[in-house]
Scaffold this motif. Sequence first.
Motif: not given
Length: 92
Positions: A86-87, A77, A80-82, A56, A60
């Motif tokens: 940053p998602m 952005e 946020r992921t779990t 990941y 990014l």
Amino acid sequence: MRAHLPALLLLAALAACAPTQQPAATPEPAQAAAAIPAPADVIGFDPGEDYKLANYGELLAYYEALAAASDRVEMVEIGRTTRDLPMVLLYI
């Protein structure tokens, strides 16, 4: 002559609607492509290479490099992921 009248009217209408100023110069495709980094330049290998998967963080980093290199790519952005990473969403 009457058979060509609709075509002539269409051409006249298109000429009247044509923009009068020249569009802004855009870079040649070869120049624009030269500025875009290849995945191997950022993550160290080509996608699909045997026994190689990008994690990941590497993805990014590549997305950030794309957004920095081109005005046609925008990275936003969206949450946020779990794992609190940053998602992101890329607009290309």
